[in-house]
Design a protein around this motif. Structure first.
Motif, PDB file in Angstrom:
ATOM      1  N   ASP A 142       0.818  -1.219   0.000  1.00 59.52           N
ATOM      2  CA  ASP A 142       0.000   0.000   0.000  1.00 59.52           C
ATOM      3  C   ASP A 142       0.850   1.267   0.000  1.00 59.52           C
ATOM      4  OD1 ASP A 142      -2.431  -1.483   0.084  1.00 59.52           O
ATOM      5  OD2 ASP A 142      -2.146  -1.763   2.236  1.00 59.52           O
ATOM      6  N   ILE A 143       1.817   1.314  -0.918  1.00 60.10           N
ATOM      7  CA  ILE A 143       2.714   2.469  -0.999  1.00 60.10           C
ATOM      8  C   ILE A 143       1.942   3.756  -1.255  1.00 60.10           C
ATOM      9  CG2 ILE A 143       4.495   3.552  -2.423  1.00 60.10           C
ATOM     10  CD1 ILE A 143       5.757   0.788  -2.744  1.00 60.10           C
ATOM     11  N   ASN A 144       1.011   3.730  -2.194  1.00 55.46           N
ATOM     12  CA  ASN A 144       0.281   4.957  -2.519  1.00 55.46           C
ATOM     13  C   ASN A 144      -0.463   5.503  -1.305  1.00 55.46           C
ATOM     14  OD1 ASN A 144       1.169   4.887  -5.165  1.00 55.46           O
ATOM     15  ND2 ASN A 144      -0.719   4.037  -5.992  1.00 55.46           N
ATOM     16  N   ALA A 145      -1.212   4.650  -0.628  1.00 56.62           N
ATOM     17  CA  ALA A 145      -1.990   5.109   0.528  1.00 56.62           C
ATOM     18  C   ALA A 145      -1.079   5.644   1.632  1.00 56.62           C
ATOM     19  CB  ALA A 145      -2.857   3.967   1.062  1.00 56.62           C
ATOM     20  N   GLY A 146       0.017   4.936   1.881  1.00 55.60           N
ATOM     21  CA  GLY A 146       0.940   5.380   2.931  1.00 55.60           C
ATOM     22  C   GLY A 146       1.579   6.715   2.598  1.00 55.60           C
ATOM     23  N   ASN A 147       1.986   6.889   1.351  1.00 56.55           N
ATOM     24  CA  ASN A 147       2.629   8.139   0.958  1.00 56.55           C
ATOM     25  C   ASN A 147       1.635   9.293   0.877  1.00 56.55           C
ATOM     26  OD1 ASN A 147       5.319   7.416   0.901  1.00 56.55           O
ATOM     27  ND2 ASN A 147       5.271   6.746  -1.223  1.00 56.55           N
ATOM     28  N   LEU A 148       0.389   9.014   0.501  1.00 59.53           N
ATOM     29  CA  LEU A 148      -0.611  10.074   0.469  1.00 59.53           C
ATOM     30  C   LEU A 148      -0.973  10.533   1.881  1.00 59.53           C
ATOM     31  CD1 LEU A 148      -2.936   8.878  -2.426  1.00 59.53           C
ATOM     32  CD2 LEU A 148      -1.293  10.763  -2.439  1.00 59.53           C
ATOM     33  N   LYS A 149      -0.972   9.640   2.815  1.00 57.57           N
ATOM     34  CA  LYS A 149      -1.188  10.025   4.211  1.00 57.57           C
ATOM     35  C   LYS A 149      -0.048  10.920   4.687  1.00 57.57           C
ATOM     36  CE  LYS A 149      -2.029   8.119   8.817  1.00 57.57           C
ATOM     37  NZ  LYS A 149      -2.189   6.867   9.613  1.00 57.57           N
TER      38      LYS A 149
END
Length: 266
Positions: free
Chosen positions: A36-43
């Motif tokens: 979940d790279i995208n979700a983690g980086n968007l957070k």
């Protein structure tokens, strides 16, 4: 009683003790895979409220470019004022987990958050499942600095030109007026002037953007060459970034509801 251990069994036991042992070239995750790279980086990125100048880097086609990706990361880290990085697809050449992990490991050294969209090569083999595990959904959006970035799958050929890729109804729903959003930017891999884009959907796709108030630009990769074009009379720019292997990326700046682009070599 003597105990004999077959050499092959010893080798197998040794492999099983290794943290990086891969059961199959078609596997979609292992114990060391990023998730979940995208979700983690968007957070980590946040919504950018109060940021009246949005600056981000657009790159793509990192496949077979591990060394270049390392140099790219160092270049971006040396540039002030960057909010985030977008990798516009083709992280891999063959849709293999190990390729995805190699590139992600290099990009994890970026000082700013990054997100990725799915490319046509990422959909080969078990790449689709690996991408979803490592990065997240193929279609998603996020808000930063009053701009909604609509990231989506345009790899029509890999979906056998089924008439549903890109998903135009989803795009229209994502670009409805909403509080806190003044502008929109589309990001995908295959541009609509490519033979790999479903020609039956080109008019509907460009019309969806042209009919959206505040839509600024449609950004792509795939061709490995820089291109700025206007497929209709809306005045909306469609931009394709060069590949990571060509050691060039785009620096995009959004200020006062306008977007500008700069080609950067590294």
């Amino acid at each position: 009683m003597r105990i004999f251990i077959v050499p092959a069994l010893v080798a197998m036991m040794g492999l099983l003790s290794c943290n990086n042992f891969e059961y199959s070239p078609n596997q979609v995750f292992d114990k060391n895979s990023y998730r979940d790279i995208n979700a983690g980086n968007l957070k980590r990125l946040g919504d950018g409220k109060g940021d009246d100048t949005v600056r981000f880097v657009l790159s793509g086609d990192t496949q077979r470019s591990r060394d270049e990706t390392v140099r790219f990361t160092k270049k971006v880290n040396d540039m002030p004022g960057i909010d985030f990085v977008v990798i516009a697809g083709d992280i891999t050449e063959f849709g293999v987990l190990q390729e995805m992990e190699w590139i992600s490991r290099s990009l994890s050294k970026l000082n700013v958050p990054y997100v990725a969209v799915i490319g046509n090569h990422d959909l080969t083999s078990r790449g689709r499942d690996a991408f979803i595990n490592m990065f997240g959904p193929l279609n998603y959006s996020f808000l930063y600095g009053g701009v909604k970035f609509v990231c989506h799958d345009t790899n029509s050929r890999e979906h056998k030109f089924d008439g549903n890729t890109p998903d135009i109804p989803w795009l229209k729903a994502e670009m409805q007026p909403q509080a806190g959003v003044s502008n929109f930017v589309g990001i995908s891999h295959v541009p609509p002037n490519s033979l790999d884009f479903d020609e039956k959907l080109v008019k509907g796709y460009t019309a969806a953007f042209a009919e959206t108030p505040g839509f600024l630009a449609s950004l792509h990769a795939h061709t490995h060459n820089y291109d700025l074009f206007y497929p209709d009379d809306s005045g909306i720019p469609y931009l394709t970034t060069s590949s990571m292997g060509n050691e060039e990326f785009i620096l995009a700046t959004i200020i006062n509801h306008k977007i500008s682009f700069e080609r950067i070599q590294f």
